[in-house]
Design an enzyme around this catalytic site. Structure first.
Site, PDB file in Angstrom:
ATOM      1  N   ASP A 493       5.370  14.691   1.384  1.00 34.82           N
ATOM      2  CA  ASP A 493       6.422  13.849   1.962  1.00 34.82           C
ATOM      3  C   ASP A 493       6.852  12.818   0.924  1.00 34.82           C
ATOM      4  OD1 ASP A 493       8.071  12.120   3.263  1.00 34.82           O
ATOM      5  OD2 ASP A 493       6.778  11.845   5.012  1.00 34.82           O
ATOM      6  N   HIS A 498       8.468   5.188   0.924  1.00 37.93           N
ATOM      7  CA  HIS A 498       7.042   4.892   0.824  1.00 37.93           C
ATOM      8  C   HIS A 498       6.605   4.487  -0.585  1.00 37.93           C
ATOM      9  CE1 HIS A 498       6.908   6.482   4.838  1.00 37.93           C
ATOM     10  NE2 HIS A 498       7.451   7.623   4.428  1.00 37.93           N
ATOM     11  N   ILE A 513       6.530   1.167   2.877  1.00 43.56           N
ATOM     12  CA  ILE A 513       5.554   1.264   3.975  1.00 43.56           C
ATOM     13  C   ILE A 513       4.753   2.561   3.873  1.00 43.56           C
ATOM     14  CG2 ILE A 513       6.907  -0.186   5.551  1.00 43.56           C
ATOM     15  CD1 ILE A 513       7.814   2.431   6.952  1.00 43.56           C
ATOM     16  N   GLY A 516       3.643   7.226   8.412  1.00 41.02           N
ATOM     17  CA  GLY A 516       3.015   7.248   9.738  1.00 41.02           C
ATOM     18  C   GLY A 516       1.945   8.326   9.814  1.00 41.02           C
TER      19      GLY A 516
END
Ligand code: NAI
Length: 595
Positions: A493, A498, A513, A516
């Protein structure tokens, strides 16, 4: 100059040949050697009265040119009498142009039974009766050319012509079947869709068009369709003003409305959610026959039986090295001896942490356009999507390397106002076609809402389960590293959100961030460690909702509640006290020593 197309020895019946288009057809056939039956009832265009004059005048014109013709004054509704005229005078019938027509234009409210019946009688029944009467002769001689006359009023509809439009489209259907039944006897049937200046269109068409739409400009098209050298059968040809084209009915790719062969119902909500796909004509194609049409349906059923979903598919290749990189990405460490089986390929129990298998589904969503395509806005990309929920179901033993195939499709769409939630389902198979995992992802697309869609999910969207009110049965904390997202992204991903501060700033975050699914991986590790002896083969399913972002370097606290074979969990960011994952659970198989 090409050789002249001739009709010597052929007998042509042209109905309604006393005026307009029919007259031109009859004159052309007559001038090229055909013996012509000039049929015309000679009534008003309204279908009233009768007169022999209309047919007689055209017969005289043909004869004056040196041609051969006889008049027939019967109504086409008495098709056998019309054809009998051809047989009696010329002994055969090779060409039948069903052209006779009347109009009784009325709005739907004002159409009487008589208006309906007369129009249908002349156009539809008359064409059928003449065709049926000619049929046995054509079959015997193994040759025939038949024309049905349709109209743009049927193809597109026209105000005040309900009776006429219906009859004209009826002729298209009739031609389709005549073409099929006649094929083996070299009887061809084609449709002409003319636009011509005639008494029928006088006052309807604007002058500039009316003056250019000479009926004699269409006659050569009909003549060619009726020539023995023309191989078309079942074609619809539109012609006007010295121009002609073929028309076809096309069929879109459509959308499967069931997710498996066992699903016996289709919900209106599901139909609504995939409506844009049902009505998408981008990949529309003409279907040649009813057999081809049902062939596609059989294919759809076959795919459903095999569990192959309609939608997109992709391959996903991985080796033991990828499993190790993933394990490191979700915090597995050699400091914990129990984690070694996820980090060392020569470990006797080397295995995948099952949450790794969310990746084939996720990457399919990211590389295909299914999410964007499903939305009225058509926009879903890295700048406006957030991962809302994830469900993973393990269906078989998980190999430690392989090339997997994942098929996926949009399963549900919800309108949440500030955005849309698109739920995708995907199935992942190994090389032998074994179903390994099922994934369901809910993607929140910011700014894609307010399209008038429903708010709640359809059956089949896996719900989250709220944690019990009591204190957790166990809590495990993990400190993530500041490089956690940098490491996790190597599993596939690569969303810049990120890692790239510029990108995360555009998305509204002060710093990149954590994924998830990375926080989910930590949480699954906690459950495996606490309740399944770190045996990944005991894991059956995972569900989680991502409720707040995690910054790399923060500490995750996984609270767990054991309820039978289900371990419910929430994951909190220790530094902020915010819940990062809610409603989560891991379902375990009942074979664990610890359960
Ligand atoms: P038209 O009114 O000039 O010719 C039709 C002929 O059919 C007339 O001579 C009439 O006496 C004859 N007829 C009517 N009822 C009959 C019956 N029961 N038996 C035998 N003959 C009968 O019309 P036009 O414009 O030449 O139209 C020919 C065909 O083309 C019609 O089927 C019409 O619906 C169709 N068509 C014409 C268009 C145009 O723009 N003119 C557009 C689309 C279709």
């Amino acid at each position: 100059m090409a050789e002249q197309l001739r009709y010597d020895g052929r007998v042509a019946v042209v109905t309604g040949a006393g005026a307009g288009l029919g007259r031109e057809y009859a004159l052309l056939f007559g001038s090229r050697g055909a013996k012509v039956v000039v049929n015309d009832l000679g009534g008003s265009f309204y279908g009233e009265g009768a007169s022999q004059r209309a047919a007689d005048v055209v017969v005289d014109e043909i004869r004056a040119q040196g041609g051969t013709a006889v008049a027939d004054y019967n109504s086409v509704v008495d098709g056998e009498k019309v054809i009998e005229t051809a047989i009696k005078n010329f002994g055969r019938v090779d060409i039948l142009v069903n052209n006779a027509g009347i109009l009784r234009d009325r709005s739907i409210a004002k159409t009487s039974d008589q208006d309906w019946d007369l129009v249908h009688d002349v156009h539809l029944k008359g064409s059928f009766k003449c065709t049926q009467a000619a049929w046995s002769h054509m079959r015997k001689q193994n040759y025939g050319r038949i024309i049905m006359t349709a109209s743009n009023s049927g193809i597109y509809g026209n105000f005040g012509q309900a009776n006429y439009s219906a009859a004209k489209m009826g002729l298209v259907g009739l031609a389709n079947t005549v073409a099929i039944e006649g094929e083996k006897n070299n009887i061809h049937c084609n449709v002409i869709i003319p636009t011509a200046a005639s008494r029928m269109t006088e006052g309807i068409l604007p002058d500039i068009l009316f003056n250019e739409l000479k009926p004699h400009l269409i006659a050569p098209v009909v003549a060619y369709l009726c020539h023995e050298s023309c191989e078309d059968n079942g074609s619809y040809i539109e012609s006007a003003a010295g121009w002609a084209t073929k028309l076809q009915i096309v069929r879109g790719k459509g959308s499967v409305l069931r997710t498996s062969i066992d699903e016996k119902v289709v919900s209106p909500e599901y139909v609504k959610s995939v409506w844009s796909k049902v009505t998408d004509m981008k990949e529309a194609k003409h279907v040649d026959s009813i057999g081809q049409a049902s062939g596609y349906l059989l294919e759809v059923l076959e795919n459903l039986k095999e569990g192959k979903l309609d939608g997109v598919s992709d391959t996903f290749k991985y080796t033991n090295k990828d499993l190790i990189v993933y394990a490191l990405g979700i915090g597995a460490t050699v400091k914990d001896g129990n984690d070694l089986k996820f980090l060392y390929e020569n470990h006797p129990e080397f295995s995948a942490i099952p949450s790794y298998f969310v990746l084939p589904g996720l990457l399919l969503n990211m590389t295909s356009h299914i999410v964007a395509d499903a939305l009225p806005s058509g926009k879903a990309d890295l700048t406006n999507v957030l991962h809302g929920e994830q469900y993973l179901e393990i269906c078989d033993d998980l190999p430690i390397s392989g090339t997997l195939t994942t098929t996926g499709k949009v399963f549900d769409i919800m309108d949440k106002g500030s955005g849309a939630v698109v739920v995708t389902n995907s199935d992942t198979y190994d090389e032998s076609g074994r179903l390994l995992v099922k994934n369901q992802s809910s993607i929140f697309v910011v700014g894609a809402g307010k399209f008038g869609g429903k708010k709640s999910p359809i059956a089949g969207v896996v719900p989250t389960v709220a944690a019990p009110k009591r204190n957790p049965d166990a809590i495990i904390q993990y400190k993530t590293s500041e490089d956690q997202a940098a490491l996790y992204r190597l599993s596939g991903d690569l969303n810049p959100l990120h890692i790239d501060p510029n990108f995360s700033a555009i998305a509204g975050f002060s710093t990149p961030i954590l994924h998830g699914l990375c926080s989910l991986g930590f949480s699954v590790r906690a459950v495996l460690a606490k309740y399944a002896d770190n045996k990944s083969e005991l894991l059956k399913a995972i569900k989680a909702r991502f409720s707040a972002p995690v910054i790399p370097g923060q500490t995750l606290s996984v609270s767990m509640w054991k309820e039978g074979k289900r371990v419910l969990f929430t994951t909190t960011v220790v530094e902020t006290g915010k819940l990062a994952i809610t409603g989560g659970y891991v379902d375990l198989k009942d074979t664990s020593a610890k359960l």
